[in-house]
Scaffold this motif. Structure first.
Motif, mmCIF file in Angstrom:
data_model
loop_
_atom_site.group_PDB
_atom_site.id
_atom_site.type_symbol
_atom_site.label_atom_id
_atom_site.label_comp_id
_atom_site.label_asym_id
_atom_site.label_seq_id
_atom_site.Cartn_x
_atom_site.Cartn_y
_atom_site.Cartn_z
ATOM 1 N N VAL A 20 0.617 -1.312 -0.070
ATOM 2 C CA VAL A 20 0.229 -0.197 -0.106
ATOM 3 C C VAL A 20 1.065 1.059 -0.222
ATOM 4 O O VAL A 20 0.417 1.971 -1.001
ATOM 5 C CB VAL A 20 -0.948 0.202 1.671
ATOM 6 C CG1 VAL A 20 -1.824 1.194 1.687
ATOM 7 C CG2 VAL A 20 -1.744 -1.106 1.141
ATOM 8 N N LEU A 21 1.649 1.403 0.676
ATOM 9 C CA LEU A 21 2.272 2.108 0.419
ATOM 10 C C LEU A 21 3.610 2.944 -0.256
ATOM 11 O O LEU A 21 3.746 3.744 -1.015
ATOM 12 C CB LEU A 21 3.769 2.368 1.718
ATOM 13 C CG LEU A 21 3.655 2.580 3.423
ATOM 14 C CD1 LEU A 21 4.055 1.909 4.082
ATOM 15 C CD2 LEU A 21 2.559 3.714 3.594
ATOM 16 N N SER A 22 4.052 1.471 -1.115
ATOM 17 C CA SER A 22 5.364 1.562 -2.293
ATOM 18 C C SER A 22 3.669 2.220 -3.201
ATOM 19 O O SER A 22 4.140 3.239 -4.253
ATOM 20 C CB SER A 22 4.961 0.304 -2.748
ATOM 21 O OG SER A 22 5.537 -0.067 -4.198
ATOM 22 N N GLY A 71 -0.173 13.396 -0.191
ATOM 23 C CA GLY A 71 -1.544 13.265 0.756
ATOM 24 C C GLY A 71 -2.268 12.299 0.740
ATOM 25 O O GLY A 71 -3.000 11.915 0.612
ATOM 26 N N HIS A 72 -1.200 10.761 1.100
ATOM 27 C CA HIS A 72 -1.971 10.172 1.520
ATOM 28 C C HIS A 72 -1.592 9.683 2.947
ATOM 29 O O HIS A 72 -0.774 9.692 4.079
ATOM 30 C CB HIS A 72 -0.179 9.003 1.436
ATOM 31 C CG HIS A 72 -0.989 7.399 1.701
ATOM 32 N ND1 HIS A 72 0.029 6.159 1.988
ATOM 33 C CD2 HIS A 72 -2.208 7.419 1.594
ATOM 34 C CE1 HIS A 72 -1.213 5.208 1.932
ATOM 35 N NE2 HIS A 72 -2.021 5.342 1.886
ATOM 36 N N ILE A 73 -3.588 8.914 3.677
ATOM 37 C CA ILE A 73 -3.360 8.656 4.963
ATOM 38 C C ILE A 73 -3.730 7.330 4.962
ATOM 39 O O ILE A 73 -4.769 7.121 4.183
ATOM 40 C CB ILE A 73 -5.039 9.559 4.871
ATOM 41 C CG1 ILE A 73 -4.801 10.919 5.521
ATOM 42 C CG2 ILE A 73 -5.638 8.969 7.145
ATOM 43 C CD1 ILE A 73 -5.817 11.851 6.462
ATOM 44 N N PHE A 74 -2.671 6.316 5.604
ATOM 45 C CA PHE A 74 -3.089 5.135 5.842
ATOM 46 C C PHE A 74 -3.804 4.473 6.382
ATOM 47 O O PHE A 74 -4.331 5.024 7.412
ATOM 48 C CB PHE A 74 -1.591 4.245 6.395
ATOM 49 C CG PHE A 74 -1.817 3.017 6.087
ATOM 50 C CD1 PHE A 74 -1.119 2.658 5.096
ATOM 51 C CD2 PHE A 74 -2.022 1.801 6.959
ATOM 52 C CE1 PHE A 74 -1.009 1.191 5.070
ATOM 53 C CE2 PHE A 74 -2.351 0.657 6.315
ATOM 54 C CZ PHE A 74 -1.090 0.484 5.718
ATOM 55 N N ASN A 75 -4.817 3.769 5.719
ATOM 56 C CA ASN A 75 -5.845 2.909 6.402
ATOM 57 C C ASN A 75 -6.593 1.990 6.039
ATOM 58 O O ASN A 75 -5.684 1.708 5.162
ATOM 59 C CB ASN A 75 -7.635 3.989 6.490
ATOM 60 C CG ASN A 75 -7.711 4.137 7.078
ATOM 61 O OD1 ASN A 75 -9.038 2.558 7.848
ATOM 62 N ND2 ASN A 75 -9.037 5.033 8.258
ATOM 63 N N LEU A 76 -7.561 1.352 6.724
ATOM 64 C CA LEU A 76 -8.352 0.046 5.990
ATOM 65 C C LEU A 76 -9.188 0.635 4.761
ATOM 66 O O LEU A 76 -9.308 1.310 5.036
ATOM 67 C CB LEU A 76 -8.579 -0.565 7.285
ATOM 68 C CG LEU A 76 -8.056 -1.394 8.191
ATOM 69 C CD1 LEU A 76 -8.420 -2.240 8.746
ATOM 70 C CD2 LEU A 76 -6.117 -1.707 7.669
ATOM 71 N N GLY A 77 -9.426 -0.602 4.045
ATOM 72 C CA GLY A 77 -10.511 0.159 3.354
ATOM 73 C C GLY A 77 -12.112 -0.228 3.372
ATOM 74 O O GLY A 77 -12.676 0.763 3.049
#
Ligand code: CP3
Length: 347
Positions: free
Chosen positions: A304-306, A313-319
């Motif tokens: 996901v990070l890649s 502008g990326h906020i990591f979360n689940l789908g």
């Protein structure tokens, strides 16, 4: 090190910070033993509608998981009480509306009142949570989007694909339009009041919009969504959440949310290509992978990070939300991994 709130808010402006911010939908319930202990003493509605308890549950995941944002512990159904809609939350079923809406008079009878009057317990909880969190974490307010609220009002309960709603839209477009206009007004007041009370960001949950075809979305839903987003534009950044809606993504972006939450079905890079680089993106690890052995989860999270490709502008979360069987230790490890390997960190 940058504080969680500043890291999170930088991402909502598509600005760089020290690493990728992370939080999880449904992080405050279900999987946390501390939450389950409270649930043995109080019902879900008691927890959500008693300000002190709401603040406790809202802030739990910041301490336990180390996430960069807390989400107010509430439900998308709460503002419907102020509209005069009777519902209950049934264990194992979800929200059930006592009298689903189908006629013009029923829609005309829906009340529009001030949010502070409809959900008076919510705003003191937001003020107190904001104060307690300080710069450690951002505070996310939320509400159901008009379409998803209408799904419950018309269908009466959750459903795989909401057939009554899809029939009503096309057979009674005037009733539908009136219902969406009312829900848009209620949502605008509810979300504005949360921003005024101290929510740094609001998330609009349009969980079921993916059941619609593109033309129906464009004609019968998007204009209302656009009006709602216009009302919030200068007050607070909005994250628009939906699932199984890749076919609607360009229309969603055109409605104007600052950020879009993407589920696991679509790679982030592709989603960004559709919504444009000036919008932030949230997502999009498959929640089922939190239940996988750590090396599997780790590889998927790095994937996901890649896909995000180091963009600011990326906020990591689940789908979608954390599954009830998820282990808090695994979630904590995931947060640490995202912080360690996120955008701006040496790889
Ligand atoms: O699961 C828990 O965290 C327990 C508490 C609970 C919530 N809502 C909190 C909530 C319970 C029992 C409900 C009832 C409810 N409401 C259900 C069934 C139970 C369940 O867990 O799903 C459903 C389907 C609703 C309607 C609803 N609420 C929808 C469609 C959404 C949007 C998110 C989604 O899953 O698509 C909500 C939001 C919601 N309910 C949040 C919380 C804490 C949102 C904030 C967050 O992401 O943490």
């Amino acid at each position: 090190m940058t504080d969680g709130a500043d890291r999170f808010l930088a991402a909502t402006r598509c600005e760089k910070s020290d690493t990728t911010p992370v939080w999880f939908m449904r992080q405050a319930g279900r999987s946390l033993p501390q939450y389950r202990a409270l649930r043995r003493r109080f019902s879900f509605m008691e927890l959500a509608t008693t300000s002190d308890l709401c603040v406790e549950v809202t802030c739990l995941p910041v301490d336990i998981l180390g996430v960069d944002a807390a989400v107010v512990f509430a439900d998308i159904m709460l503002p419907l009480q102020g509209m005069g809609v009777a519902f209950e939350i049934r264990e194992g079923v979800g929200p059930v509306i006592r009298k689903p809406l189908s006629s013009q008079p029923e829609v005309d009878n829906l009340r529009i009142i001030e949010a502070e009057e409809a959900t008076p317990y919510l705003f003191p909880a937001i003020r107190a949570a904001r104060e307690r969190l300080g710069r450690r974490a951002a505070l996310i307010g939320f509400g159901g989007a008009p379409f998803t609220l209408a799904c419950y009002l018309v269908e009466g309960h959750g459903s795989r694909d909401f057939p009554r709603v899809r029939t009503l839209i096309h057979s009674e477009p005037e009733i539908w339009n009136r219902l969406m206009t009312t829900l848009t007004e209620v949502s605008a007041r509810y979300l504005s009041a949360q921003a005024s009370a101290g929510a740094d960001v609001v998330q609009l949950f349009d969980s079921w919009v993916g059941v619609l075809d593109r033309a129906t979305f464009e004609v019968h839903v998007a204009p209302h969504l656009q009006r709602l987003l216009e009302r919030l534009r200068y007050l607070v950044p909005v994250i628009y959440f939906s699932t199984a809606s890749a076919h609607l993504l360009d229309g969603i972006a055109a409605a104007g949310p600052q950020g879009v939450s993407i589920d696991w079905r679509l790679p982030l890079g592709e989603a960004w290509g559709v919504i444009g680089p000036h919008r932030f993106i949230q997502g999009n690890l498959d929640p089922a992978l939190v239940l996988a052995p750590w090396p599997v989860l780790e590889a998927a999270a790095l994937g996901v990070l890649s896909e995000a490709g180091g963009r600011p502008g990326h906020i990591f979360n689940l789908g979608h939300g954390v599954l009830p069987a998820s282990s808090p230790e695994q979630l904590r490890r995931l947060v640490d991994l995202v912080h360690e390997k996120g955008a701006g960190k040496p790889s």
